[in-house]
Design a protein around this motif. Structure first.
Motif, mmCIF file in Angstrom:
data_model
loop_
_atom_site.group_PDB
_atom_site.id
_atom_site.type_symbol
_atom_site.label_atom_id
_atom_site.label_comp_id
_atom_site.label_asym_id
_atom_site.label_seq_id
_atom_site.Cartn_x
_atom_site.Cartn_y
_atom_site.Cartn_z
ATOM 1 N N ASP A 57 0.848 -1.196 0.000
ATOM 2 C CA ASP A 57 0.000 0.000 0.000
ATOM 3 C C ASP A 57 0.878 1.238 0.000
ATOM 4 O OD1 ASP A 57 -2.806 -0.899 0.237
ATOM 5 O OD2 ASP A 57 -2.139 -1.753 2.141
ATOM 6 N N ALA A 58 0.323 2.319 -0.510
ATOM 7 C CA ALA A 58 0.978 3.623 -0.441
ATOM 8 C C ALA A 58 -0.114 4.668 -0.258
ATOM 9 C CB ALA A 58 1.783 3.897 -1.711
ATOM 10 N N TYR A 59 0.121 5.582 0.666
ATOM 11 C CA TYR A 59 -0.866 6.612 0.992
ATOM 12 C C TYR A 59 -0.198 7.971 1.027
ATOM 13 C CZ TYR A 59 -3.419 2.556 2.761
ATOM 14 O OH TYR A 59 -4.041 1.338 2.887
ATOM 15 N N VAL A 60 -0.909 8.980 0.568
ATOM 16 C CA VAL A 60 -0.511 10.367 0.773
ATOM 17 C C VAL A 60 -1.078 10.771 2.121
ATOM 18 C CG1 VAL A 60 -0.773 12.731 -0.053
ATOM 19 C CG2 VAL A 60 -0.471 10.863 -1.689
ATOM 20 N N LEU A 61 -0.290 11.475 2.916
ATOM 21 C CA LEU A 61 -0.696 11.833 4.274
ATOM 22 C C LEU A 61 -0.886 13.338 4.429
ATOM 23 C CD1 LEU A 61 1.890 9.640 6.250
ATOM 24 C CD2 LEU A 61 -0.478 9.053 5.652
ATOM 25 N N LEU A 62 -1.754 13.695 5.325
ATOM 26 C CA LEU A 62 -1.877 15.069 5.776
ATOM 27 C C LEU A 62 -1.205 15.124 7.143
ATOM 28 C CD1 LEU A 62 -5.648 15.650 4.929
ATOM 29 C CD2 LEU A 62 -3.655 16.333 3.586
ATOM 30 N N GLY A 63 -0.311 16.053 7.340
ATOM 31 C CA GLY A 63 0.348 16.143 8.640
ATOM 32 C C GLY A 63 1.846 16.284 8.498
ATOM 33 N N ASP A 64 2.574 15.692 9.428
ATOM 34 C CA ASP A 64 4.022 15.870 9.500
ATOM 35 C C ASP A 64 4.796 15.169 8.394
ATOM 36 O OD1 ASP A 64 3.763 17.437 11.760
ATOM 37 O OD2 ASP A 64 4.025 15.767 13.139
ATOM 38 N N HIS A 65 4.220 14.127 7.783
ATOM 39 C CA HIS A 65 4.900 13.380 6.725
ATOM 40 C C HIS A 65 4.066 13.438 5.458
ATOM 41 C CE1 HIS A 65 7.828 11.867 9.588
ATOM 42 N NE2 HIS A 65 6.809 11.650 10.419
ATOM 43 N N ASP A 66 4.724 13.192 4.327
ATOM 44 C CA ASP A 66 4.058 13.323 3.032
ATOM 45 C C ASP A 66 3.377 12.045 2.563
ATOM 46 O OD1 ASP A 66 4.898 16.030 2.701
ATOM 47 O OD2 ASP A 66 6.895 15.288 2.160
ATOM 48 N N ALA A 67 3.935 10.889 2.908
ATOM 49 C CA ALA A 67 3.368 9.632 2.418
ATOM 50 C C ALA A 67 3.729 8.499 3.377
ATOM 51 C CB ALA A 67 3.895 9.319 1.023
ATOM 52 N N LEU A 68 2.992 7.407 3.234
ATOM 53 C CA LEU A 68 3.241 6.185 3.994
ATOM 54 C C LEU A 68 3.304 5.033 2.998
ATOM 55 C CD1 LEU A 68 3.265 4.532 6.728
ATOM 56 C CD2 LEU A 68 0.808 4.287 6.370
ATOM 57 N N LEU A 69 4.383 4.270 3.058
ATOM 58 C CA LEU A 69 4.525 3.078 2.229
ATOM 59 C C LEU A 69 4.463 1.859 3.130
ATOM 60 C CD1 LEU A 69 7.603 4.161 0.072
ATOM 61 C CD2 LEU A 69 5.191 4.442 -0.471
ATOM 62 N N VAL A 70 3.769 0.824 2.689
ATOM 63 C CA VAL A 70 3.709 -0.450 3.407
ATOM 64 C C VAL A 70 4.214 -1.501 2.432
ATOM 65 C CG1 VAL A 70 2.248 -2.099 4.616
ATOM 66 C CG2 VAL A 70 1.691 0.341 4.709
ATOM 67 N N PHE A 71 5.282 -2.198 2.817
ATOM 68 C CA PHE A 71 5.843 -3.190 1.907
ATOM 69 C C PHE A 71 6.333 -4.408 2.677
ATOM 70 C CE2 PHE A 71 9.344 -0.387 3.037
ATOM 71 C CZ PHE A 71 10.432 -1.241 3.220
ATOM 72 N N ASP A 72 6.440 -5.505 1.943
ATOM 73 C CA ASP A 72 6.966 -6.748 2.503
ATOM 74 C C ASP A 72 8.385 -6.956 1.999
ATOM 75 O OD1 ASP A 72 4.628 -7.404 3.849
ATOM 76 O OD2 ASP A 72 3.806 -8.509 2.150
ATOM 77 N N ALA A 73 9.270 -7.357 2.907
ATOM 78 C CA ALA A 73 10.660 -7.655 2.563
ATOM 79 C C ALA A 73 11.103 -8.879 3.360
ATOM 80 C CB ALA A 73 11.561 -6.461 2.881
ATOM 81 N N GLU A 74 12.074 -9.568 2.835
ATOM 82 C CA GLU A 74 12.557 -10.798 3.458
ATOM 83 C C GLU A 74 13.214 -10.529 4.811
ATOM 84 O OE1 GLU A 74 12.283 -14.616 3.558
ATOM 85 O OE2 GLU A 74 11.736 -13.595 1.710
ATOM 86 N N ASP A 75 13.970 -9.422 4.904
ATOM 87 C CA ASP A 75 14.702 -9.125 6.131
ATOM 88 C C ASP A 75 15.087 -7.649 6.154
ATOM 89 O OD1 ASP A 75 16.883 -8.931 4.350
ATOM 90 O OD2 ASP A 75 17.579 -10.954 4.803
ATOM 91 N N GLU A 76 15.804 -7.245 7.198
ATOM 92 C CA GLU A 76 16.203 -5.841 7.341
ATOM 93 C C GLU A 76 17.109 -5.385 6.205
ATOM 94 O OE1 GLU A 76 17.971 -5.646 11.214
ATOM 95 O OE2 GLU A 76 16.028 -5.581 12.220
ATOM 96 N N HIS A 77 17.967 -6.274 5.740
ATOM 97 C CA HIS A 77 18.868 -5.930 4.642
ATOM 98 C C HIS A 77 18.068 -5.561 3.397
ATOM 99 C CE1 HIS A 77 22.453 -6.055 2.126
ATOM 100 N NE2 HIS A 77 21.761 -6.794 1.269
ATOM 101 N N GLN A 78 17.073 -6.368 3.078
ATOM 102 C CA GLN A 78 16.240 -6.098 1.916
ATOM 103 C C GLN A 78 15.410 -4.822 2.126
ATOM 104 O OE1 GLN A 78 13.411 -9.202 0.819
ATOM 105 N NE2 GLN A 78 14.334 -9.268 -1.218
ATOM 106 N N ALA A 79 14.935 -4.589 3.337
ATOM 107 C CA ALA A 79 14.200 -3.355 3.634
ATOM 108 C C ALA A 79 15.095 -2.131 3.444
ATOM 109 C CB ALA A 79 13.636 -3.402 5.054
ATOM 110 N N LEU A 80 16.355 -2.247 3.822
ATOM 111 C CA LEU A 80 17.312 -1.157 3.614
ATOM 112 C C LEU A 80 17.512 -0.899 2.122
ATOM 113 C CD1 LEU A 80 19.391 0.889 4.622
ATOM 114 C CD2 LEU A 80 21.059 -0.985 4.698
ATOM 115 N N GLU A 81 17.580 -1.968 1.330
ATOM 116 C CA GLU A 81 17.716 -1.805 -0.120
ATOM 117 C C GLU A 81 16.513 -1.051 -0.698
ATOM 118 O OE1 GLU A 81 18.270 -5.765 -1.621
ATOM 119 O OE2 GLU A 81 20.423 -5.716 -1.251
ATOM 120 N N VAL A 82 15.314 -1.362 -0.207
ATOM 121 C CA VAL A 82 14.115 -0.654 -0.646
ATOM 122 C C VAL A 82 14.232 0.825 -0.290
ATOM 123 C CG1 VAL A 82 11.640 -0.351 -0.234
ATOM 124 C CG2 VAL A 82 12.573 -2.647 -0.612
#
Length: 95
Positions: free
Chosen positions: A41-66
């Motif tokens: 999922d990806a959302y545009v936000l109102l407030g302190d941040h501009d967007a929110l991304l929700v994603f699945d990754a195998e591990d922290e290393h892969q999340a860092l690559e994203v």
């Protein structure tokens, strides 16, 4: 796979208008999928941040690559692992 959420902040100097920002999301999705992750999922936000991304990754290393892939577009991410509330009991049992 684990679920990660990323609060995104856009570097306004990178984009002239909202249309330019919207145009990168197809490329962002492709880059994430190219890393064998799934943008759920990806959302545009109102407030302190501009967007929110929700994603699945195998591990922290892969999340860092994203995170690094998305940041190349001029979008700063604060990425963190998310644990489903329904799994909270299992986490407590492991402590």
């Amino acid at each position: 796979m684990s679920t990660y959420v990323a609060l995104a902040d856009v570097n306004e100097g990178e984009f002239q208008n909202v249309q330019e920002l919207a145009a990168i999301w197809g490329d962002v999705r492709a880059d994430i999928e190219g890393l064998d992750c799934e943008l759920r999922d990806a959302y545009v936000l109102l407030g302190d941040h501009d967007a929110l991304l929700v994603f699945d990754a195998e591990d922290e290393h892969q999340a860092l690559e994203v995170s690094m892939a998305v940041e190349r577009y001029g979008v700063h991410l604060d990425t963190m692992e998310a644990i489903d509330v329904d799994d909270l009991g299992k986490v407590v049992e492991d402590i």
